[in-house]
Write a protein that holds these residues in place. Structure first.
Motif, PDB file in Angstrom:
ATOM      1  N   PRO A 127       0.619  -1.172  -0.129  1.00 51.79           N
ATOM      2  CA  PRO A 127       0.290   0.011   0.274  1.00 51.79           C
ATOM      3  C   PRO A 127       1.156   1.198   0.104  1.00 51.79           C
ATOM      4  N   TYR A 128       2.001   1.560   0.609  1.00 45.46           N
ATOM      5  CA  TYR A 128       2.793   2.546   0.226  1.00 45.46           C
ATOM      6  C   TYR A 128       3.365   2.772  -0.576  1.00 45.46           C
ATOM      7  N   MET A 129       4.039   1.548  -1.067  1.00 46.64           N
ATOM      8  CA  MET A 129       5.003   1.782  -2.846  1.00 46.64           C
ATOM      9  C   MET A 129       3.561   2.376  -3.481  1.00 46.64           C
ATOM     10  N   LYS A 130       2.216   1.585  -3.887  1.00 51.34           N
ATOM     11  CA  LYS A 130       1.221   1.454  -4.850  1.00 51.34           C
ATOM     12  C   LYS A 130       0.074   3.448  -4.213  1.00 51.34           C
ATOM     13  N   SER A 131       1.028   3.915  -3.181  1.00 52.66           N
ATOM     14  CA  SER A 131       0.583   5.295  -2.925  1.00 52.66           C
ATOM     15  C   SER A 131       1.149   6.378  -3.966  1.00 52.66           C
ATOM     16  N   VAL A 132       2.473   6.222  -3.705  1.00 53.34           N
ATOM     17  CA  VAL A 132       3.139   6.839  -4.410  1.00 53.34           C
ATOM     18  C   VAL A 132       4.140   6.657  -6.179  1.00 53.34           C
ATOM     19  N   LYS A 133       3.048   4.918  -6.291  1.00 56.59           N
ATOM     20  CA  LYS A 133       3.530   4.872  -7.404  1.00 56.59           C
ATOM     21  C   LYS A 133       4.562   4.236  -8.163  1.00 56.59           C
ATOM     22  N   LYS A 134       5.534   3.714  -7.140  1.00 54.56           N
ATOM     23  CA  LYS A 134       7.415   2.813  -7.633  1.00 54.56           C
ATOM     24  C   LYS A 134       7.265   2.497  -6.210  1.00 54.56           C
ATOM     25  N   GLY A 135       7.961   1.370  -6.361  1.00 52.14           N
ATOM     26  CA  GLY A 135       8.619   0.449  -5.684  1.00 52.14           C
ATOM     27  C   GLY A 135       9.323  -0.571  -5.293  1.00 52.14           C
ATOM     28  N   LEU A 163       8.534 -17.844  -4.887  1.00 56.63           N
ATOM     29  CA  LEU A 163       8.801 -17.692  -6.702  1.00 56.63           C
ATOM     30  C   LEU A 163       7.866 -17.462  -7.003  1.00 56.63           C
ATOM     31  N   THR A 164       6.270 -17.997  -6.721  1.00 50.48           N
ATOM     32  CA  THR A 164       5.451 -17.554  -7.673  1.00 50.48           C
ATOM     33  C   THR A 164       4.287 -16.755  -6.925  1.00 50.48           C
ATOM     34  N   MET A 165       4.977 -16.352  -6.135  1.00 48.30           N
ATOM     35  CA  MET A 165       4.608 -14.616  -5.409  1.00 48.30           C
ATOM     36  C   MET A 165       5.486 -13.816  -5.716  1.00 48.30           C
ATOM     37  N   THR A 166       6.195 -13.945  -6.289  1.00 45.04           N
ATOM     38  CA  THR A 166       7.282 -12.997  -7.173  1.00 45.04           C
ATOM     39  C   THR A 166       6.603 -12.758  -8.710  1.00 45.04           C
ATOM     40  N   TYR A 167       6.235 -14.169  -8.876  1.00 44.92           N
ATOM     41  CA  TYR A 167       5.372 -13.482 -10.337  1.00 44.92           C
ATOM     42  C   TYR A 167       3.987 -12.743 -10.098  1.00 44.92           C
ATOM     43  N   SER A 168       3.469 -13.043  -9.227  1.00 40.80           N
ATOM     44  CA  SER A 168       1.901 -12.754  -8.843  1.00 40.80           C
ATOM     45  C   SER A 168       2.620 -10.992  -8.944  1.00 40.80           C
ATOM     46  N   ILE A 169       2.667 -10.716  -7.732  1.00 37.75           N
ATOM     47  CA  ILE A 169       3.034  -9.272  -7.076  1.00 37.75           C
ATOM     48  C   ILE A 169       4.196  -8.509  -8.238  1.00 37.75           C
ATOM     49  N   ALA A 170       4.606  -8.654  -8.959  1.00 39.05           N
ATOM     50  CA  ALA A 170       5.176  -8.337 -10.399  1.00 39.05           C
ATOM     51  C   ALA A 170       3.998  -7.796 -11.655  1.00 39.05           C
ATOM     52  N   LYS A 171       3.249  -9.269 -12.168  1.00 34.07           N
ATOM     53  CA  LYS A 171       2.052  -8.529 -12.386  1.00 34.07           C
ATOM     54  C   LYS A 171       1.073  -7.642 -11.794  1.00 34.07           C
ATOM     55  N   ASP A 172       0.810  -8.286 -11.117  1.00 33.97           N
ATOM     56  CA  ASP A 172      -0.422  -7.291 -10.487  1.00 33.97           C
ATOM     57  C   ASP A 172      -0.507  -5.771  -9.870  1.00 33.97           C
ATOM     58  N   TYR A 173       1.597  -5.099 -10.008  1.00 29.84           N
ATOM     59  CA  TYR A 173       1.527  -3.954  -9.932  1.00 29.84           C
ATOM     60  C   TYR A 173       2.304  -3.479 -10.583  1.00 29.84           C
ATOM     61  N   ILE A 174       2.480  -4.005 -11.822  1.00 29.76           N
ATOM     62  CA  ILE A 174       3.522  -2.570 -12.923  1.00 29.76           C
ATOM     63  C   ILE A 174       2.251  -2.244 -12.789  1.00 29.76           C
ATOM     64  N   ASP A 175       1.427  -1.684 -13.316  1.00 30.11           N
ATOM     65  CA  ASP A 175       0.642  -0.210 -13.475  1.00 30.11           C
ATOM     66  C   ASP A 175       1.011   1.027 -12.350  1.00 30.11           C
ATOM     67  N   TYR A 176       1.572   0.240 -11.083  1.00 33.85           N
ATOM     68  CA  TYR A 176       1.959   0.966  -9.746  1.00 33.85           C
ATOM     69  C   TYR A 176       3.257   1.248  -9.909  1.00 33.85           C
ATOM     70  N   GLY A 177       3.965   0.894 -11.004  1.00 32.31           N
ATOM     71  CA  GLY A 177       5.558   0.721 -10.765  1.00 32.31           C
ATOM     72  C   GLY A 177       6.402   0.442  -9.979  1.00 32.31           C
ATOM     73  N   ILE A 178       6.038  -0.619  -9.652  1.00 29.90           N
ATOM     74  CA  ILE A 178       6.236  -1.566  -8.457  1.00 29.90           C
ATOM     75  C   ILE A 178       6.767  -3.086  -9.334  1.00 29.90           C
ATOM     76  N   ARG A 179       8.331  -2.867  -8.868  1.00 30.62           N
ATOM     77  CA  ARG A 179       8.832  -4.018  -9.753  1.00 30.62           C
ATOM     78  C   ARG A 179       8.957  -5.026  -8.960  1.00 30.62           C
TER      79      ARG A 179
END
Length: 258
Positions: A127-135, A163-179
């Motif tokens: 949530p903190y990373m989403k709020s600033v659209k980067k992380g 490993l699969t959590m990594t893929y999920s986070i990358a997919k779900d939050y790419i539009d929020y600038g989170i890698r």
């Protein structure tokens, strides 16, 4: 000129010893403000002292990553004084055994730390990373995430989940600038390895160290600093085009073994 983390704040779980300490030291030397979350207060305190004596900035929190309450409280406290730019989910525990000699308590213990601990940190930080659209998030996986390792049933299960959590986070939050990426080490020379050999092979320490080293095709174990250098690259803006990827650092184990 190396990779630069100047002005960024990084949270590193299990950052007091082994690979976590090397990452903490490397990030601090690159200019990051380092927040170490570790169950072992003594090692975390020692690492913070090492960082500060070298001119860096660091702080530690004694923490059990399997506790949602502890994680939420600490992350909220950190967020009040700094941006949360980088999270390294490094805290983890090992287990040796196949499915027959792994009992329910073993499985629950591995789950609580290696899977739920990662989940708790992700849940608190996103949530903190989403709020600033980067992380930037780095999860410590393992070669056991992608290939079969003998007598590592529960551990492999947990690292496959990382490993699969990594893929999920990358997919779900790419539009929020989170890698989000993961690192998959093979055997790395840490105090844990030394302790394991001393406990299980008294009087044969040198022989077993050599034997374990040669399980890597390259002929040696990795160093914690080598893993930390890879983490530094992934945390830096130089890797801005990189997300949703698992990075083996394995001395050729995955591709060349056998």
């Amino acid at each position: 000129m190396g990779f630069n983390l100047k002005g960024k704040s990084s949270i590193i779980t299990g950052g007091g010893s082994g690979i976590g300490k090397a990452i903490s030291m490397e990030f601090a030397s690159a200019g990051a403000n380092v927040y170490i979350l570790d169950y072992d207060e003594a090692t975390a305190k020692s690492t913070v002292e090492d960082i500060i004596s070298a001119g860096g900035n660091a702080k530690f929190y004694t923490c059990d990553v399997s506790s949602k309450e502890q994680i939420n409280k600490i992350i909220d406290e950190i967020a009040e004084e700094a941006s949360i730019d980088i999270l390294v989910n490094n805290a983890g525990i090992a287990h040796v055994g196949n499915v027959e000699n792994t009992n329910e308590d073993d499985l629950d213990r591995i789950y609580e730390v290696n899977i739920k601990g990662v989940f708790n940190c992700l849940k608190a930080v996103i949530p903190y990373m989403k709020s600033v659209k980067k992380g930037c998030i780095i999860n410590m996986a393992s070669i056991a995430s992608v290939v079969g390792i003998q007598d590592r049933f529960a551990y492999s299960m947990s690292k496959g989940a990382v490993l699969t959590m990594t893929y999920s986070i990358a997919k779900d939050y790419i539009d929020y600038g989170i890698r989000c990426n993961s690192i998959a080490p093979a055997r790395v020379h840490t105090p844990f390895v030394d302790g394991f050999i001393t406990k299980n092979y008294p009087g044969k320490e040198d022989e077993m160290f050599e034997k374990l080293s040669k399980t890597q095709p390259i002929g040696r174990m990795g160093s914690t600093k080598e893993v930390a250098k890879l983490a530094l690259y992934l945390a830096s803006d130089d890797s801005a085009f990189t997300t949703g990827t698992n990075f083996p650092i394995d001395g050729g184990f995955i591709k060349l073994q056998g």
